[in-house]
Scaffold this motif. Sequence first.
Motif, PDB file in Angstrom:
ATOM      1  N   THR A   1       0.847  -1.206   0.000  1.00 42.67           N
ATOM      2  CA  THR A   1       0.000   0.000   0.000  1.00 42.67           C
ATOM      3  C   THR A   1       0.874   1.245   0.000  1.00 42.67           C
ATOM      4  O   THR A   1       0.643   2.192  -0.761  1.00 42.67           O
TER       5      THR A   1
ATOM      6  N   ARG B   1      -4.617  -1.317  -5.488  1.00 44.70           N
ATOM      7  CA  ARG B   1      -4.819  -0.368  -4.404  1.00 44.70           C
ATOM      8  C   ARG B   1      -5.638   0.813  -4.916  1.00 44.70           C
ATOM      9  O   ARG B   1      -5.443   1.280  -6.053  1.00 44.70           O
TER      10      ARG B   1
ATOM     11  N   ASP C   1      -7.545   2.705   0.304  1.00 42.11           N
ATOM     12  CA  ASP C   1      -6.426   1.997   0.937  1.00 42.11           C
ATOM     13  C   ASP C   1      -5.405   2.987   1.490  1.00 42.11           C
ATOM     14  O   ASP C   1      -4.836   2.769   2.569  1.00 42.11           O
TER      15      ASP C   1
END
Length: 268
Positions: free
Chosen positions: A185, A217, A221
């Motif tokens: 992330t 992502r 996120d």
Amino acid sequence: MNISVDEVLDFVACSALHQFRYIDIIDVSKTAKLKRANRQSIIEQYDKALHKAASFLFHSMQQGVYPGLHHLSKRWGYLWVQPRSEQEDVRFREASWRDTHEQKRKEGWIKLSKLWEHYRDQSFTPIMIDYQYTLPIGRHTLTGVIDLVRVVRGGNGREHIELVEFLQDDKSAPFLHAKRDWRVTAAAYAFRKLMNVTEEKIVYHGLISGKLIQTSRQEDDFKQLERLLDSIENMRKIGVSIPVFNERCLTCTYQKHCEKGWYTDAKN
């Protein structure tokens, strides 16, 4: 708050571990009796060396050359074998299965050979390799590493940008938390902020299994990552340090400090 991705992962895994490693700064990298690197610290060094060897492969590609297998072998020797030979007297080397360093030398070469074979005939251009970033996210400054970003050319001539994370995946449960991996992330967030472009694919390359798993992502996120950093900052301010007792304790080098009493001053 200034914090690294490694610190974030350690805090999420066990806030007591984070306390020992980053706040108390207790060095447990060597055995108490022999003053040699212990097994867990060797494994951590191994992971870093393996990533550096993989980076050598892609840096060579940036120079227009795909290195031969013997060149990769030489690099692995430089990163893994040479440091040990310089640090230890050969008389004290163990030849048994207990020699973790030798075991990892063999395992590492098998993984690197498969990695070399996998990318040998692919058509792509590496654009970011083992890239260390430092950038703001919310009120924090986050540091970390992007393993690889490459421009891949498909059979139809179309190009797309792919972010690759090399993972020491567990054979029994590979990629279990692919969607919630904070390291990836953070890497995706960093890439988009630095390059002002969005990758089309995020791919896990399992160094143990050899499997390739695609993930993605979104903005949500990144918001979750920022909230996580806010929470860590708040918990650090009030001195939260709670041990998480599970199977990870078996290999944790800070185990004896927890056994002393995690609620006391671990330095004493």
